[in-house]
Design a protein around this motif. Structure first.
Motif, PDB file in Angstrom:
ATOM      1  N   GLY A 481     -28.793  44.100  -2.308  1.00 52.92           N
ATOM      2  CA  GLY A 481     -27.867  44.619  -1.308  1.00 52.92           C
ATOM      3  C   GLY A 481     -26.810  45.545  -1.880  1.00 52.92           C
ATOM      4  O   GLY A 481     -26.168  46.291  -1.134  1.00 52.92           O
ATOM      5  N   GLY A 482     -26.639  45.513  -3.195  1.00 53.33           N
ATOM      6  CA  GLY A 482     -25.664  46.399  -3.827  1.00 53.33           C
ATOM      7  C   GLY A 482     -24.235  46.146  -3.395  1.00 53.33           C
ATOM      8  O   GLY A 482     -23.432  47.088  -3.288  1.00 53.33           O
ATOM      9  N   PHE A 483     -23.897  44.876  -3.152  1.00 55.14           N
ATOM     10  CA  PHE A 483     -22.547  44.550  -2.687  1.00 55.14           C
ATOM     11  C   PHE A 483     -21.522  44.722  -3.808  1.00 55.14           C
ATOM     12  O   PHE A 483     -21.735  44.264  -4.940  1.00 55.14           O
ATOM     13  N   ALA A 484     -20.404  45.354  -3.472  1.00 61.54           N
ATOM     14  CA  ALA A 484     -19.300  45.456  -4.432  1.00 61.54           C
ATOM     15  C   ALA A 484     -18.624  44.096  -4.555  1.00 61.54           C
ATOM     16  O   ALA A 484     -18.756  43.241  -3.686  1.00 61.54           O
ATOM     17  N   ASN A 485     -17.912  43.927  -5.659  1.00 55.04           N
ATOM     18  CA  ASN A 485     -17.162  42.670  -5.871  1.00 55.04           C
ATOM     19  C   ASN A 485     -18.083  41.458  -5.742  1.00 55.04           C
ATOM     20  O   ASN A 485     -17.729  40.451  -5.128  1.00 55.04           O
ATOM     21  N   HIS A 486     -19.277  41.572  -6.307  1.00 50.81           N
ATOM     22  CA  HIS A 486     -20.272  40.502  -6.217  1.00 50.81           C
ATOM     23  C   HIS A 486     -20.340  39.759  -7.549  1.00 50.81           C
ATOM     24  O   HIS A 486     -20.729  40.312  -8.578  1.00 50.81           O
ATOM     25  N   GLY A 487     -19.946  38.477  -7.516  1.00 49.26           N
ATOM     26  CA  GLY A 487     -20.006  37.660  -8.709  1.00 49.26           C
ATOM     27  C   GLY A 487     -20.933  36.478  -8.530  1.00 49.26           C
ATOM     28  O   GLY A 487     -21.355  36.167  -7.410  1.00 49.26           O
ATOM     29  N   ARG A 488     -21.258  35.813  -9.641  1.00 45.02           N
ATOM     30  CA  ARG A 488     -22.170  34.668  -9.582  1.00 45.02           C
ATOM     31  C   ARG A 488     -21.668  33.568 -10.498  1.00 45.02           C
ATOM     32  O   ARG A 488     -21.118  33.821 -11.566  1.00 45.02           O
ATOM     33  N   ILE A 489     -21.894  32.334 -10.050  1.00 37.85           N
ATOM     34  CA  ILE A 489     -21.785  31.187 -10.931  1.00 37.85           C
ATOM     35  C   ILE A 489     -23.110  30.452 -10.850  1.00 37.85           C
ATOM     36  O   ILE A 489     -23.841  30.579  -9.856  1.00 37.85           O
ATOM     37  N   GLY A 490     -23.445  29.702 -11.913  1.00 40.23           N
ATOM     38  CA  GLY A 490     -24.744  29.057 -11.937  1.00 40.23           C
ATOM     39  C   GLY A 490     -24.696  27.646 -12.458  1.00 40.23           C
ATOM     40  O   GLY A 490     -23.844  27.302 -13.295  1.00 40.23           O
ATOM     41  N   THR A 492     -26.729  26.210 -14.445  1.00 42.92           N
ATOM     42  CA  THR A 492     -27.106  26.104 -15.859  1.00 42.92           C
ATOM     43  C   THR A 492     -26.201  26.940 -16.754  1.00 42.92           C
ATOM     44  O   THR A 492     -26.430  27.019 -17.959  1.00 42.92           O
ATOM     45  N   TRP A 493     -25.200  27.588 -16.176  1.00 42.60           N
ATOM     46  CA  TRP A 493     -24.309  28.434 -16.964  1.00 42.60           C
ATOM     47  C   TRP A 493     -23.177  27.609 -17.567  1.00 42.60           C
ATOM     48  O   TRP A 493     -22.870  26.496 -17.112  1.00 42.60           O
ATOM     49  N   SER A 494     -22.524  28.190 -18.571  1.00 44.60           N
ATOM     50  CA  SER A 494     -21.426  27.479 -19.256  1.00 44.60           C
ATOM     51  C   SER A 494     -20.165  27.480 -18.391  1.00 44.60           C
ATOM     52  O   SER A 494     -20.018  28.280 -17.459  1.00 44.60           O
ATOM     53  N   ILE A 495     -19.253  26.580 -18.734  1.00 40.90           N
ATOM     54  CA  ILE A 495     -17.973  26.519 -18.033  1.00 40.90           C
ATOM     55  C   ILE A 495     -17.247  27.863 -18.161  1.00 40.90           C
ATOM     56  O   ILE A 495     -16.633  28.353 -17.194  1.00 40.90           O
ATOM     57  N   GLU A 496     -17.321  28.485 -19.349  1.00 41.86           N
ATOM     58  CA  GLU A 496     -16.631  29.750 -19.574  1.00 41.86           C
ATOM     59  C   GLU A 496     -17.197  30.851 -18.681  1.00 41.86           C
ATOM     60  O   GLU A 496     -16.437  31.654 -18.104  1.00 41.86           O
ATOM     61  N   GLN A 497     -18.528  30.910 -18.552  1.00 39.34           N
ATOM     62  CA  GLN A 497     -19.143  31.931 -17.690  1.00 39.34           C
ATOM     63  C   GLN A 497     -18.719  31.743 -16.234  1.00 39.34           C
ATOM     64  O   GLN A 497     -18.349  32.695 -15.545  1.00 39.34           O
ATOM     65  N   ASN A 498     -18.798  30.498 -15.761  1.00 35.95           N
ATOM     66  CA  ASN A 498     -18.436  30.223 -14.367  1.00 35.95           C
ATOM     67  C   ASN A 498     -16.946  30.479 -14.123  1.00 35.95           C
ATOM     68  O   ASN A 498     -16.561  30.997 -13.072  1.00 35.95           O
ATOM     69  N   ALA A 499     -16.114  30.109 -15.097  1.00 32.35           N
ATOM     70  CA  ALA A 499     -14.670  30.311 -14.936  1.00 32.35           C
ATOM     71  C   ALA A 499     -14.349  31.802 -14.842  1.00 32.35           C
ATOM     72  O   ALA A 499     -13.484  32.220 -14.047  1.00 32.35           O
ATOM     73  N   GLY A 500     -15.022  32.634 -15.626  1.00 32.56           N
ATOM     74  CA  GLY A 500     -14.793  34.077 -15.576  1.00 32.56           C
ATOM     75  C   GLY A 500     -15.139  34.658 -14.215  1.00 32.56           C
ATOM     76  O   GLY A 500     -14.402  35.495 -13.673  1.00 32.56           O
ATOM     77  N   ALA A 501     -16.283  34.215 -13.635  1.00 29.00           N
ATOM     78  CA  ALA A 501     -16.681  34.704 -12.316  1.00 29.00           C
ATOM     79  C   ALA A 501     -15.708  34.235 -11.243  1.00 29.00           C
ATOM     80  O   ALA A 501     -15.353  34.989 -10.329  1.00 29.00           O
ATOM     81  N   LEU A 502     -15.235  32.994 -11.362  1.00 27.90           N
ATOM     82  CA  LEU A 502     -14.282  32.458 -10.388  1.00 27.90           C
ATOM     83  C   LEU A 502     -12.926  33.167 -10.476  1.00 27.90           C
ATOM     84  O   LEU A 502     -12.282  33.430  -9.454  1.00 27.90           O
ATOM     85  N   GLN A 503     -12.504  33.494 -11.686  1.00 29.79           N
ATOM     86  CA  GLN A 503     -11.231  34.194 -11.854  1.00 29.79           C
ATOM     87  C   GLN A 503     -11.287  35.565 -11.175  1.00 29.79           C
ATOM     88  O   GLN A 503     -10.345  35.968 -10.481  1.00 29.79           O
ATOM     89  N   SER A 504     -12.401  36.271 -11.364  1.00 29.52           N
ATOM     90  CA  SER A 504     -12.545  37.588 -10.748  1.00 29.52           C
ATOM     91  C   SER A 504     -12.647  37.488  -9.227  1.00 29.52           C
ATOM     92  O   SER A 504     -12.080  38.316  -8.502  1.00 29.52           O
ATOM     93  N   PHE A 505     -13.363  36.467  -8.743  1.00 29.71           N
ATOM     94  CA  PHE A 505     -13.569  36.295  -7.302  1.00 29.71           C
ATOM     95  C   PHE A 505     -12.257  35.942  -6.594  1.00 29.71           C
ATOM     96  O   PHE A 505     -11.930  36.502  -5.542  1.00 29.71           O
ATOM     97  N   LEU A 506     -11.483  35.030  -7.196  1.00 27.98           N
ATOM     98  CA  LEU A 506     -10.285  34.509  -6.546  1.00 27.98           C
ATOM     99  C   LEU A 506      -9.004  35.227  -6.975  1.00 27.98           C
ATOM    100  O   LEU A 506      -7.954  35.015  -6.346  1.00 27.98           O
ATOM    101  N   ALA A 517     -13.902  25.446 -12.255  1.00 26.75           N
ATOM    102  CA  ALA A 517     -15.220  25.422 -12.893  1.00 26.75           C
ATOM    103  C   ALA A 517     -15.556  24.048 -13.442  1.00 26.75           C
ATOM    104  O   ALA A 517     -16.741  23.682 -13.552  1.00 26.75           O
ATOM    105  N   GLU A 518     -14.551  23.284 -13.807  1.00 25.09           N
ATOM    106  CA  GLU A 518     -14.763  21.953 -14.388  1.00 25.09           C
ATOM    107  C   GLU A 518     -14.802  20.855 -13.321  1.00 25.09           C
ATOM    108  O   GLU A 518     -14.765  19.666 -13.655  1.00 25.09           O
ATOM    109  N   THR A 519     -14.892  21.222 -12.049  1.00 21.78           N
ATOM    110  CA  THR A 519     -14.951  20.224 -10.972  1.00 21.78           C
ATOM    111  C   THR A 519     -16.060  19.217 -11.243  1.00 21.78           C
ATOM    112  O   THR A 519     -17.204  19.578 -11.537  1.00 21.78           O
ATOM    113  N   ASN A 520     -15.715  17.947 -11.159  1.00 21.95           N
ATOM    114  CA  ASN A 520     -16.665  16.884 -11.467  1.00 21.95           C
ATOM    115  C   ASN A 520     -17.863  16.928 -10.515  1.00 21.95           C
ATOM    116  O   ASN A 520     -17.702  17.055  -9.290  1.00 21.95           O
TER     117      ASN A 520
END
Length: 525
Positions: A481-490, A492-506, A517-520
């Motif tokens: 779709g080529g959406f701007a401001n499109h981030g991902r968390i996964g 199987t991804w590390s806490i650092e990767q997910n935290a970076g995407a969440l920081q940019s998104f929020l 990102a560390e939500t139980n």
């Protein structure tokens, strides 16, 4: 014990009719055959010669030229019934079939099923009150006399119809009858059939009425059974499994649908493809077997709708004029969390609300029960929310008195994503990538009705690749779709990767993003 006399109306494929008759009578049941008078005399004679030595087979004394929608179909059925009643005094039930029908349960199972309840099985809905008729004329089927076939003499059919309307030649339904409608594929007890045949000899007025109605095979037996039989002794359903496409055409079954057919809550299925030789062979052997341990999951119709609907992804109506003119506002920021696993997205949004002051609404366009404030009625149904989506979102921004709002969407809702991205407001998208085990996908299929609780392993194995591909395809469509401001968390991804995407998104601090990102148990099923 139940003994079934099958009433077979057919007009082609003499070899298939011969095989069908032999299969159905192999375990002691009976069959009465009406072979359309429009078909060749040679084909009819071939069937008679091949079955001449079978005492459980009889033929209508008089063949009728049958036409779709005409009285001739009912007359052919009555002729076959009269032959069956006379030839088979031990028959307890009479089951209506066509040459395209085949058993999807064994004779032993069918006999036990019919013995369990002393009832008639026939669809029988009120003609005027029900919505059984989806297209075409309705009351006009009965109110006017139809002498011509709409399919073969369309001009004469409608000329006659409109002339009667102009001249006010509308007629009344027989006063003592409640006209009913339903499928022509029924199973009736001997006593009921005898009552119907007696009725046809005594009530010539009713016979005259139905002879000029349109499509009487959907009303004649349905009405008479309801008129003659006490209501507690009628089960308003057909024992023949059949489906129709979006275009009103019967769905045809092929060799690879053996397991699906056996799992349906029915004794027969229509219509089996003449080319499905392996399916016909297996079903023929099944009826003569002693198998009684059938697992009925009854997911056929939902499964068909799901599979055929895959080709229509992305189809939608044009936006309403009030939507194209409505904007959320340049100063607004809409944050979309897209996730197939709704419980994961809800858990994530709950954590975001705990760590920030951004208001959020969960799956408001996918889940009817999603919490929404009272906005004057626009929020009451999914249909209203989707039709007036921009107006709804603007009202939510105003309700929460905020410039930033989070919503959850299913990954299949790409049209909504595109629509919101086309707005003048700022839109951000966070895609939550989850791992989908076979067990989860099986559970998903059962939750949405694509597979019954007792679906066979073969049905599940056939369904799993389609569902998995569907999930992957939705993610690919979002990426394409080529959406701007499109981030991902996964998952199987590390806490650092997910935290970076969440920081940019929020647009929050490193500490807040990491805390989310560390939500139980964020991705736990």
């Amino acid at each position: 014990m139940a003994k079934v006399a099958f009433i077979l109306l057919c007009h082609k494929n003499p070899d298939g009719i011969i095989l069908q008759a032999r299969q159905l009578t192999a375990v002691g049941d009976y069959i009465a055959i009406h072979f359309d008078a429009s078909a060749s005399a040679q084909a009819h004679q071939k069937i008679r010669d091949a079955l001449a030595d079978n005492p459980n087979v009889t033929f209508s004394r008089r063949r009728v030229r049958c036409g779709w929608g005409e009285w001739s179909l009912v007359q052919a059925t009555l002729n076959a019934l009269e032959a069956a009643v006379e030839a088979f005094p031990r028959a307890t039930h009479f089951y209506m079939l066509s040459g395209d029908c085949m058993a999807i349960k064994s004779a032993a199972y069918a006999h036990r099923f019919l013995d369990d309840r002393d009832v008639d099985y026939i669809e029988s809905f009120d003609f005027f009150e029900s919505d059984w008729i989806k297209t075409g004329i309705k009351e006009e089927r009965l109110a006017y006399r139809h002498y011509f076939n709409e399919r073969t003499h369309k001009k004469l059919f409608y000329t006659s119809f409109w002339m009667q309307r102009r001249l006010g030649l509308k007629r009344d339904v027989p006063a003592d009858l409640q006209i009913m409608i339903g499928s022509q594929w029924w199973c009736l007890r001997r006593r009921t059939i005898e009552w119907i045949l007696d009725f046809t000899r005594q009530r010539r007025d009713v016979m005259r009425f139905f002879k000029t109605t349109w499509i009487p095979d959907e009303t004649f037996f349905q009405t008479l059974v309801r008129h003659l039989v006490p209501e507690p002794e009628i089960i308003t359903r057909t024992l023949t499994f059949l489906m129709f496409s979006d275009y009103g055409m019967p769905v045809t079954f092929y060799n690879d649908q053996y397991d699906l057919l056996l799992s349906q809550d029915a004794l027969f299925a229509r219509k089996i493809s003449p080319e499905a030789s392996d399916l016909r062979r297996r079903l023929g052997m099944l009826y003569a077997s002693d198998q009684q341990d059938f697992t009925v999951s009854n997911e056929g119709r939902r499964l068909f709708q799901f599979l055929t609907g895959r080709g229509r992804i992305g189809r939608r109506f044009a936006p309403r004029f009030w939507e194209t003119e409505t904007s959320l506002g340049r100063d607004k920021e809409l944050l979309i969390v897209a996730c197939k696993k709704w419980h994961v997205a809800k858990r994530l949004v709950g954590s975001i609300k705990h760590h920030t002051n951004i208001p959020a609404i969960e799956y408001l366009f996918n889940e009817e029960t999603a919490w929404l404030p009272d906005l004057g009625g626009i929020q009451t149904t999914l249909g209203k929310r989707t039709r007036h989506r921009r107006a709804l979102m603007r009202m939510l921004f105003e309700y929460f008195d905020t410039d930033r709002l989070i919503i959850c969407l299913d990954t299949s809702s790409i049209d909504l994503m595109r629509d919101f991205y086309s707005d003048r407001s700022t839109t951000r998208l966070l895609e939550v990538r989850c791992t989908f085990t076979d067990e989860y996908l099986i559970g998903h299929a059962k939750r949405v009705g694509l597979a019954g609780a007792g679906a066979s392993r073969e049905t599940i194995d056939r369904l799993l690749p389609t569902i998995r591909h569907d999930v992957v395809y939705e993610s690919e469509r979002i990426r394409d779709g080529g959406f701007a401001n499109h981030g991902r968390i996964g998952e199987t991804w590390s806490i650092e990767q997910n935290a970076g995407a969440l920081q940019s998104f929020l647009t929050v601090s490193d500490e807040v993003a990491r805390g989310i990102a560390e939500t139980n148990h964020l991705f736990v099923d």
